[in-house]
Structure formats: structure tokens, C-alpha cells
Design an enzyme around this catalytic site. Structure first.
Site, PDB file in Angstrom:
ATOM      1  N   LYS A  44      -8.313   3.485  10.509  1.00 51.39           N
ATOM      2  CA  LYS A  44      -9.557   2.921   9.959  1.00 51.39           C
ATOM      3  C   LYS A  44     -10.575   2.557  11.051  1.00 51.39           C
ATOM      4  O   LYS A  44     -11.765   2.702  10.848  1.00 51.39           O
ATOM      5  CB  LYS A  44      -9.253   1.685   9.113  1.00 51.39           C
ATOM      6  CG  LYS A  44      -8.498   2.011   7.833  1.00 51.39           C
ATOM      7  CD  LYS A  44      -8.275   0.773   6.984  1.00 51.39           C
ATOM      8  CE  LYS A  44      -7.356   1.086   5.832  1.00 51.39           C
ATOM      9  NZ  LYS A  44      -7.142  -0.047   4.939  1.00 51.39           N
ATOM     10  N   ASN A  65     -12.631   2.760   5.313  1.00 51.67           N
ATOM     11  CA  ASN A  65     -11.518   3.408   4.600  1.00 51.67           C
ATOM     12  C   ASN A  65     -12.017   4.548   3.715  1.00 51.67           C
ATOM     13  O   ASN A  65     -11.213   5.217   3.081  1.00 51.67           O
ATOM     14  CB  ASN A  65     -10.746   2.389   3.756  1.00 51.67           C
ATOM     15  CG  ASN A  65     -11.531   1.936   2.542  1.00 51.67           C
ATOM     16  OD1 ASN A  65     -12.748   1.881   2.575  1.00 51.67           O
ATOM     17  ND2 ASN A  65     -10.837   1.624   1.478  1.00 51.67           N
ATOM     18  N   ASP A  80     -12.208  -1.806   0.975  1.00 49.96           N
ATOM     19  CA  ASP A  80     -11.080  -2.753   0.912  1.00 49.96           C
ATOM     20  C   ASP A  80     -11.584  -4.167   0.610  1.00 49.96           C
ATOM     21  O   ASP A  80     -10.979  -4.900  -0.180  1.00 49.96           O
ATOM     22  CB  ASP A  80     -10.340  -2.808   2.263  1.00 49.96           C
ATOM     23  CG  ASP A  80      -9.458  -1.594   2.491  1.00 49.96           C
ATOM     24  OD1 ASP A  80      -8.964  -1.005   1.510  1.00 49.96           O
ATOM     25  OD2 ASP A  80      -9.265  -1.222   3.669  1.00 49.96           O
ATOM     26  N   GLY A 101      -2.989 -14.779   8.584  1.00 50.06           N
ATOM     27  CA  GLY A 101      -3.000 -13.483   9.280  1.00 50.06           C
ATOM     28  C   GLY A 101      -4.374 -13.206   9.847  1.00 50.06           C
ATOM     29  O   GLY A 101      -5.391 -13.741   9.357  1.00 50.06           O
ATOM     30  N   ALA A 102      -4.415 -12.366  10.878  1.00 48.00           N
ATOM     31  CA  ALA A 102      -5.684 -12.113  11.570  1.00 48.00           C
ATOM     32  C   ALA A 102      -5.821 -10.641  11.955  1.00 48.00           C
ATOM     33  O   ALA A 102      -6.481 -10.310  12.941  1.00 48.00           O
ATOM     34  CB  ALA A 102      -5.766 -13.008  12.809  1.00 48.00           C
ATOM     35  N   GLY A 103      -5.222  -9.754  11.153  1.00 48.01           N
ATOM     36  CA  GLY A 103      -5.311  -8.319  11.448  1.00 48.01           C
ATOM     37  C   GLY A 103      -6.495  -7.666  10.746  1.00 48.01           C
ATOM     38  O   GLY A 103      -7.451  -8.348  10.342  1.00 48.01           O
ATOM     39  N   GLY A 104      -6.432  -6.343  10.575  1.00 41.90           N
ATOM     40  CA  GLY A 104      -7.533  -5.584   9.996  1.00 41.90           C
ATOM     41  C   GLY A 104      -7.870  -6.011   8.575  1.00 41.90           C
ATOM     42  O   GLY A 104      -9.042  -6.129   8.202  1.00 41.90           O
ATOM     43  N   TYR A 189       1.808  -4.908  -1.977  1.00 43.43           N
ATOM     44  CA  TYR A 189       1.921  -4.604  -3.403  1.00 43.43           C
ATOM     45  C   TYR A 189       3.283  -4.016  -3.749  1.00 43.43           C
ATOM     46  O   TYR A 189       4.026  -3.565  -2.872  1.00 43.43           O
ATOM     47  CB  TYR A 189       0.796  -3.671  -3.868  1.00 43.43           C
ATOM     48  CG  TYR A 189       0.543  -2.468  -3.001  1.00 43.43           C
ATOM     49  CD1 TYR A 189      -0.388  -2.543  -1.975  1.00 43.43           C
ATOM     50  CD2 TYR A 189       1.215  -1.269  -3.202  1.00 43.43           C
ATOM     51  CE1 TYR A 189      -0.647  -1.451  -1.171  1.00 43.43           C
ATOM     52  CE2 TYR A 189       0.962  -0.163  -2.411  1.00 43.43           C
ATOM     53  CZ  TYR A 189       0.033  -0.262  -1.385  1.00 43.43           C
ATOM     54  OH  TYR A 189      -0.211   0.815  -0.585  1.00 43.43           O
ATOM     55  N   GLY A 209      -0.842  -7.291  -4.204  1.00 46.87           N
ATOM     56  CA  GLY A 209      -2.024  -6.535  -3.778  1.00 46.87           C
ATOM     57  C   GLY A 209      -2.308  -5.277  -4.585  1.00 46.87           C
ATOM     58  O   GLY A 209      -3.156  -4.473  -4.175  1.00 46.87           O
TER      59      GLY A 209
HETATM   60  P1  NDP Z   1      -2.280  -5.780  11.160  1.00 48.96           P
HETATM   61  O1  NDP Z   1      -1.158  -5.190  11.901  1.00 48.96           O
HETATM   62  O2  NDP Z   1      -3.678  -5.421  11.543  1.00 48.96           O
HETATM   63  O3  NDP Z   1      -2.159  -7.409  11.192  1.00 48.96           O
HETATM   64  C1  NDP Z   1      -0.987  -8.036  10.994  1.00 48.96           C
HETATM   65  C2  NDP Z   1      -1.180  -9.582  11.026  1.00 48.96           C
HETATM   66  O4  NDP Z   1       0.007 -10.132  10.505  1.00 48.96           O
HETATM   67  C3  NDP Z   1      -1.376 -10.206  12.395  1.00 48.96           C
HETATM   68  O5  NDP Z   1      -2.252 -11.297  12.289  1.00 48.96           O
HETATM   69  C4  NDP Z   1       0.047 -10.649  12.779  1.00 48.96           C
HETATM   70  O6  NDP Z   1       0.071 -11.795  13.625  1.00 48.96           O
HETATM   71  C5  NDP Z   1       0.578 -11.055  11.427  1.00 48.96           C
HETATM   72  N1  NDP Z   1       2.023 -10.893  11.297  1.00 48.96           N
HETATM   73  C6  NDP Z   1       2.745  -9.741  11.302  1.00 48.96           C
HETATM   74  N2  NDP Z   1       4.063 -10.017  11.098  1.00 48.96           N
HETATM   75  C7  NDP Z   1       4.155 -11.360  10.935  1.00 48.96           C
HETATM   76  C8  NDP Z   1       5.228 -12.270  10.696  1.00 48.96           C
HETATM   77  N3  NDP Z   1       6.500 -11.822  10.558  1.00 48.96           N
HETATM   78  N4  NDP Z   1       4.960 -13.587  10.582  1.00 48.96           N
HETATM   79  C9  NDP Z   1       3.718 -14.021  10.691  1.00 48.96           C
HETATM   80  N5  NDP Z   1       2.639 -13.258  10.938  1.00 48.96           N
HETATM   81  C10 NDP Z   1       2.867 -11.929  11.064  1.00 48.96           C
HETATM   82  O7  NDP Z   1      -2.016  -5.439   9.651  1.00 48.96           O
HETATM   83  P2  NDP Z   1      -3.067  -5.048   8.513  1.00 48.96           P
HETATM   84  O8  NDP Z   1      -4.089  -6.108   8.371  1.00 48.96           O
HETATM   85  O9  NDP Z   1      -3.529  -3.637   8.720  1.00 48.96           O
HETATM   86  O10 NDP Z   1      -2.118  -4.995   7.225  1.00 48.96           O
HETATM   87  C11 NDP Z   1      -1.481  -6.172   6.763  1.00 48.96           C
HETATM   88  C12 NDP Z   1      -0.866  -5.949   5.368  1.00 48.96           C
HETATM   89  O11 NDP Z   1      -1.878  -5.592   4.436  1.00 48.96           O
HETATM   90  C13 NDP Z   1       0.182  -4.839   5.302  1.00 48.96           C
HETATM   91  O12 NDP Z   1       1.302  -5.388   4.660  1.00 48.96           O
HETATM   92  C14 NDP Z   1      -0.470  -3.770   4.442  1.00 48.96           C
HETATM   93  O13 NDP Z   1       0.489  -3.102   3.666  1.00 48.96           O
HETATM   94  C15 NDP Z   1      -1.388  -4.590   3.561  1.00 48.96           C
HETATM   95  N6  NDP Z   1      -2.561  -3.879   3.009  1.00 48.96           N
HETATM   96  C16 NDP Z   1      -2.748  -3.835   1.642  1.00 48.96           C
HETATM   97  C17 NDP Z   1      -3.861  -3.193   1.088  1.00 48.96           C
HETATM   98  C18 NDP Z   1      -4.029  -3.118  -0.410  1.00 48.96           C
HETATM   99  O14 NDP Z   1      -4.836  -2.310  -0.874  1.00 48.96           O
HETATM  100  N7  NDP Z   1      -3.345  -3.928  -1.173  1.00 48.96           N
HETATM  101  C19 NDP Z   1      -4.900  -2.556   1.936  1.00 48.96           C
HETATM  102  C20 NDP Z   1      -4.628  -2.682   3.362  1.00 48.96           C
HETATM  103  C21 NDP Z   1      -3.493  -3.322   3.856  1.00 48.96           C
HETATM  104  P3  NDP Z   1      -0.099 -11.697  15.255  1.00 48.96           P
HETATM  105  O15 NDP Z   1      -1.584 -11.600  15.497  1.00 48.96           O
HETATM  106  O16 NDP Z   1       0.489 -12.973  15.734  1.00 48.96           O
HETATM  107  O17 NDP Z   1       0.654 -10.477  15.691  1.00 48.96           O
END
Ligand code: NDP
Length: 244
Positions: A44, A65, A80, A101-104, A189, A209
């Protein structure tokens, strides 16, 4: 989802998977063979960089996306964020939200909440990724420096619980959060994550989700066909994908 909509609306089109072996070739391959496409993890952000133009909230998120071929150009969108927002409409007005969480995915959701003037706090296990959210003007915390407040909605955007049975924060902290929250939603989901199971124990209305997935698809399809069909109609066909 897309195939159900294409069939339901009786369109001459097909939607299928393409494995992108080399992310740098995305634009070349896309413009040569496709009118529209969806891009998924982990492409993405690289897709965003390759777009000739990005329209809407994707510009702020730095990730797309959905791609549309327009006059020989690759135009990118992010559905999204809007898809997520639509999926939580049923919870009514939201004033204070906690994103874990702080990812994408968190970036997409945080941006749309910010656009809607919803007070948003980000809670992540580590500090590294919090800068983006701090720069957006949001409250940012790690587990260590977090003080629980009242939230209308708590969103799990981490992958904790996706392939394991872990919670996205330490158990006692999440108990404290749920004691002070009205609703909970997970972006994962088709799975009752430990996060959702605990939300149920606290009697919080909650959802996974699946609707986010559905609505990001509906909005992408709407872009593919340049708003030609009613969103309700697209939704009705796409929902069939979840029943089969
Ligand atoms: P990223 O890899 O970009 O981010 C992951 C985040 O989760 C980080 O902040 C990380 O923390 C944290 N994290 C990962 N594992 C753990 C844990 N065991 N305990 C605590 N914190 C944790 O992921 P994305 O944002 O790309 O995706 C996240 C989720 O979103 C996935 O499960 C994906 O399937 C889902 N998703 C669902 C969609 C939908 O349409 N329903 C669309 C897109 C995604 P740290 O910074 O400390 O590493």
C-alpha cells in the site's frame, strides 16, 4: 466481493488476483493490463509512492489501496479509512476514541477520525511509530505512560490475536480500558479475537473487521465505475460473498 457485484450488476468485467513479484513494476503492469485494482499489504505504501496522482485522504495517510487508470495515469485512493468509518456508523456519534496500535491501519483510521473532529488517542506497545500520530496532533501513549479515560469506542488495529491468542495490551490494562468504554471493534475479521472475547465479557457491543472489509470494497467498486451505481446496490451484492 467484487465478482458478486460484477455478476449482480451484469457487467462485462473480471476481478482476480495478481501476484506482484517486484513492487517497482506495479505501475507498468497496472497501466498495461488493468482499469482498476486493489492493493493489499505490504504494497500500500509503495503503491502510494508510484501513483501519478493521489486523491483524498490517501494523501495524508501515505498509503493507497485502490488504483484507477485514468488517461494513461495511475490514480490512487484509500478506501480503508472511509470503509472503517462506515462500519462503525451503527454505534452513533463518537466523541472520544482510543486506537490500539500504530501501524498502517491505525494511520488510516486516525486520519479519518481527525477529519471528523473526533478526539483520538493512540496507544501502542512501543514508542517508535508514535511520531506520525503526534505530528497529526493526536494524544499518543505507550502502555507505560497511559492513563485510562472514558471512550466511546476502542479499536484494536494491532495484529495481536490474528494468528495467536494474545491481547493487544496487558490484560489488566485492557480490563481497565473496557470498564471505561461503550463500544469495541477489531479490524481483524472472521475471528473472535481475545480482544473481542474480553469486550463481550464486559458486555460491550462489539464487532470484528468484516464490515470494514466490505465497505472498503464497496467504495473501491464505486470508484472503479465512477459512481455509476448506488452504494446500497453494490453493498447488497457484495454481502453475498460473506454468506457463501
Ligand atoms: P502493521 O504491521 O502496520 O502494524 C501493526 C501494529 O500492531 C503495530 O503498532 C505493532 O506495534 C502492533 N502489534 C503487533 N503485534 C502486537 C502484539 N502482539 N501486541 C501488541 N501490539 C502489537 O499492521 P497493519 O496496520 O497493516 O495491520 C494490522 C491489522 O489490520 C492486521 O491484523 C490486518 O489483518 C488488519 N486489517 C484489516 C482490514 C479490514 O478490512 N478489516 C484492512 C487492513 C488491515 P509495534 O509498533 O510495537 O511493533
Amino acid at each position: 466481493m467484487h465478482t458478486f457485484a460484477i455478476d449482480g450488476l451484469d457487467l462485462k468485467a473480471s476481478y482476480s488476483k495478481t501476484l506482484l513479484e517486484d513492487a517497482d513494476k506495479l505501475k507498468e503492469i497496472f497501466l498495461k493490463s488493468f482499469d482498476g485494482a486493489n492493493v493489499t499489504v505490504p504494497h500500500k505504501e509503495s503503491a502510494y509512492k508510484l501513483c501519478d496522482e493521489v486523491i483524498g485522504i490517501g494523501k495524508k495517510i501515505g498509503a493507497v489501496n485502490t488504483l484507477i487508470s485514468k488517461n494513461g495515469k495511475m490514480v490512487g485512493y484509500n478506501t480503508d479509512a472511509e470503509g472503517f468509518l462506515k462500519s462503525v456508523e451503527e454505534f452513533g456519534e463518537l466523541k472520544d476514541v482510543l486506537i490500539i496500535g500504530a501501524g498502517g491501519t491505525a494511520k488510516a483510521i486516525a486520519n479519518i477520525f481527525k477529519n471528523k473532529n473526533i478526539n483520538t488517542t493512540i496507544l501502542n506497545r512501543s514508542k517508535n511509530r508514535l511520531g506520525f500520530f503526534y505530528d497529526l496532533g493526536l494524544k499518543t501513549n505507550t502502555w507505560e505512560d497511559f492513563e485510562v479515560k472514558q471512550y466511546d469506542l476502542v479499536v484494536n488495529t494491532t495484529s495481536a490475536g490474528l494468528e495467536d491468542e494474545s491481547l493487544p495490551t496487558p490484560k489488566d490494562l485492557l480490563k481497565d480500558i473496557f470498564s471505561n468504554a461503550k463500544y469495541a471493534t477489531d479490524v481483524i475479521y472472521n475471528k473472535q479475537t481475545p480482544f473481542l472475547k474480553m469486550a463481550k465479557e464486559f458486555n460491550l457491543p462489539n464487532k470484528d473487521g468484516a464490515d470494514m472489509l466490505l465497505y472498503q470494497g464497496v467504495l473501491a467498486f464505486d470508484l472503479f465505475y465512477d459512481h455509476k451505481f448506488k452504494l446500497e446496490q453494490i453493498t447488497q451484492y457484495m454481502k453475498k460473498a460473506f454468506k457463501s
